[in-house]
Motif scaffolding. Structure first.
Motif, PDB file in Angstrom:
ATOM      1  N   SER A 110       0.730  -1.216   0.156  1.00 16.58           N
ATOM      2  CA  SER A 110       0.250  -0.444   0.009  1.00 16.58           C
ATOM      3  C   SER A 110       0.852   1.292   0.332  1.00 16.58           C
ATOM      4  N   ASP A 111       0.379   2.598  -1.039  1.00 13.44           N
ATOM      5  CA  ASP A 111       1.179   3.462  -0.817  1.00 13.44           C
ATOM      6  C   ASP A 111       2.356   3.771  -2.152  1.00 13.44           C
ATOM      7  N   SER A 112       2.758   1.766  -2.447  1.00 12.09           N
ATOM      8  CA  SER A 112       3.644   2.012  -3.345  1.00 12.09           C
ATOM      9  C   SER A 112       3.148   3.042  -4.096  1.00 12.09           C
ATOM     10  N   PRO A 113       4.661   2.979  -5.287  1.00  7.76           N
ATOM     11  CA  PRO A 113       5.599   2.622  -5.111  1.00  7.76           C
ATOM     12  C   PRO A 113       6.806   3.895  -4.827  1.00  7.76           C
ATOM     13  N   TYR A 114       7.920   2.916  -3.875  1.00  4.17           N
ATOM     14  CA  TYR A 114       8.760   3.778  -3.754  1.00  4.17           C
ATOM     15  C   TYR A 114       9.712   3.136  -2.742  1.00  4.17           C
ATOM     16  N   ALA A 152       8.018  -4.382  11.004  1.00  2.00           N
ATOM     17  CA  ALA A 152       7.102  -2.859   9.699  1.00  2.00           C
ATOM     18  C   ALA A 152       7.934  -2.476  10.029  1.00  2.00           C
ATOM     19  N   PHE A 153       7.683  -1.965   9.201  1.00  2.00           N
ATOM     20  CA  PHE A 153       9.240  -0.302   8.480  1.00  2.00           C
ATOM     21  C   PHE A 153       9.212   0.886   8.569  1.00  2.00           C
ATOM     22  N   SER A 154       7.043   1.292   9.211  1.00  2.00           N
ATOM     23  CA  SER A 154       6.812   2.706   8.848  1.00  2.00           C
ATOM     24  C   SER A 154       7.996   3.833   9.380  1.00  2.00           C
ATOM     25  N   VAL A 168       5.115   9.127  -0.653  1.00  2.36           N
ATOM     26  CA  VAL A 168       5.866   9.184   0.719  1.00  2.36           C
ATOM     27  C   VAL A 168       4.812   9.314   1.411  1.00  2.36           C
ATOM     28  N   SER A 169       3.297   8.603   0.608  1.00  5.78           N
ATOM     29  CA  SER A 169       1.850   9.046   1.680  1.00  5.78           C
ATOM     30  C   SER A 169       2.559   7.863   3.384  1.00  5.78           C
ATOM     31  N   GLY A 170       3.013   6.859   3.119  1.00  5.16           N
ATOM     32  CA  GLY A 170       2.900   6.123   4.223  1.00  5.16           C
ATOM     33  C   GLY A 170       3.874   6.967   5.587  1.00  5.16           C
ATOM     34  N   ILE A 171       4.216   8.068   5.545  1.00  2.00           N
ATOM     35  CA  ILE A 171       5.499   8.667   6.547  1.00  2.00           C
ATOM     36  C   ILE A 171       4.370   9.562   7.267  1.00  2.00           C
ATOM     37  N   ILE A 172       4.364   8.974   8.332  1.00  2.00           N
ATOM     38  CA  ILE A 172       4.422  10.017   9.700  1.00  2.00           C
ATOM     39  C   ILE A 172       5.716  10.659  10.226  1.00  2.00           C
ATOM     40  N   GLY A 194       4.108  16.000  10.289  1.00  2.00           N
ATOM     41  CA  GLY A 194       2.595  15.399  10.408  1.00  2.00           C
ATOM     42  C   GLY A 194       2.785  14.426   9.402  1.00  2.00           C
ATOM     43  N   MET A 195       1.322  14.039   8.977  1.00  2.00           N
ATOM     44  CA  MET A 195       1.352  12.634   7.254  1.00  2.00           C
ATOM     45  C   MET A 195       1.797  13.767   6.056  1.00  2.00           C
ATOM     46  N   LEU A 196       2.484  12.893   5.790  1.00  2.00           N
ATOM     47  CA  LEU A 196       3.497  13.258   3.987  1.00  2.00           C
ATOM     48  C   LEU A 196       2.212  12.581   3.076  1.00  2.00           C
ATOM     49  N   ASP A 197       2.391  13.176   2.145  1.00  2.00           N
ATOM     50  CA  ASP A 197       1.574  13.228   0.888  1.00  2.00           C
ATOM     51  C   ASP A 197       1.761  13.334  -0.517  1.00  2.00           C
TER      52      ASP A 197
END
Length: 351
Positions: A102-106, A277-279, A289-293, A298-301
């Protein structure tokens, strides 16, 4: 008691393959790939490595404890990648590239999954029994002394526990590590360490539970020999989190005489969730970058790049809004582009 009896598997490289075995004990390894009807995923910890003779050729192998996911089967892809190590910081980093999560590719640069989020990672002795301290070894009982030893070729962060008095009644004694963070049902913990002793002992009690000893989440017995042996003990917490927890290694029977000693090294207690989990372990991400907090932004998008440290030299080109602050623009915000858009009117010397 909730000791997780993990299955183990021997994964062997074909003797006619040109591949070599690069894994070591303590490595957390992962495989993940998509089939037509399912996604295959396995998370394992390497407990032993070696080479065996198949015909007239050497075949490297590793033995892995299955912590989560699918059991390895014959005919499947058995290509595992190391993502971290439970005690060796030189083997704690990895690159994770995905187009299917989810939220790939990265692409993620991950590091410190097992050490930065460790619940107990002692680097010295001198701790006090029952006092929460993740960085110190501590013992209980009045007939013991400890020495913190230099690293050798097989272990680091070594504490030697020595019996320094004659037996006294039914007193018990041993190693005690008290966690600083609360843990509670149904968390699963990995207890990883190396151990050896002046005498071989076949059944040394190990226990994890309330620091005041009123409740026990898990208890078991381990064997200790004269040579370093890697141990992986996996447990599930049985009780709620409101009480302090400790790990107890009861050395009463194994240190039976004055002068007997036991050495424990490379001890680490970490949540299974922290190494699966990698987060929270991402140091950098390129792609979506949507999965990064991030604690500041805050929450990136969207698409872009996320770094915890950025160094640039030579030609650096920026256009748009440059914010030195948080996600809401507090602190300083600049528009980077044509200087006339920043400062309408005559040019100024600093332009």
């Amino acid at each position: 008691m909730s000791v997780f009896r993990y299955p183990t598997y021997k994964i062997r490289i074909a003797p006619d393959s040109q591949k070599t075995q690069g894994l070591q004990a303590g490595d957390i390894i992962r495989r993940q790939y998509a089939e037509r009807e399912r996604t295959v995923y396995s998370l394992m910890c390497v407990t032993e490595t070696g080479t065996e003779l198949v015909g007239d050729k050497d075949a490297p192998y590793f033995i892995g404890a299955l912590l989560d996911g699918d059991e390895p089967q014959g005919g499947e892809l058995l290509d595992f990648v190391r993502i971290t190590n439970l005690f060796d910081t030189a083997r704690s980093g990895a690159l994770y590239l995905t187009a299917s999560d989810s939220d790939s590719p990265y692409m993620d640069v991950i590091d410190g999954m097992a050490t930065e989020r460790s619940l107990c990672y002692p680097v010295m002795d001198g701790g006090m029994a029952g006092v929460p301290d993740k960085s110190r070894y501590a013992v209980y009982g009045s007939m013991l002394q400890t020495e913190y030893l230099d690293a050798d070729s097989e272990a680091t962060r070594i504490v030697r526990i020595i019996r320094n008095a004659e037996p006294a009644g039914n007193a018990s004694f041993g190693l005690m590590l008290t966690l600083e963070e609360p843990v509670g049902y149904p968390e699963r913990l990995l207890v990883s360490f190396k151990v050896r002793s002046s005498k071989t002992s076949g059944s040394v009690p190990i226990r994890f539970g309330y620091t005041n000893r009123e409740k026990t989440d898990a208890e078991d017995e381990i064997s200790i020999g004269r040579e370093w042996k890697y141990k992986l003990w996996v447990i599930t917490v049985d009780y709620p989190a409101q009480y302090s927890r400790s790990l107890f290694l009861d050395l009463t029977s194994s240190l039976a005489s004055e002068g007997d000693w036991c050495e424990v090294a490379d001890l680490n207690i970490v949540r299974l969730a922290s190494v699966s989990a990698f987060s929270e372990a991402s140091k950098a991400r390129v792609g979506k970058v949507s999965g990064i907090i991030d604690p500041v932004f805050g929450m990136l998008d969207g698409y872009g790049a996320y770094f915890q440290n950025l160094y640039a030299t030579r030609n650096v080109n920026i256009a748009g809004t440059l914010t030195a602050g948080d996600e809401n623009g507090f602190s300083s915000t600049f528009y980077v582009g044509n200087s006339s858009l920043n400062f309408p009117g005559p040019k100024r010397p600093w332009q």
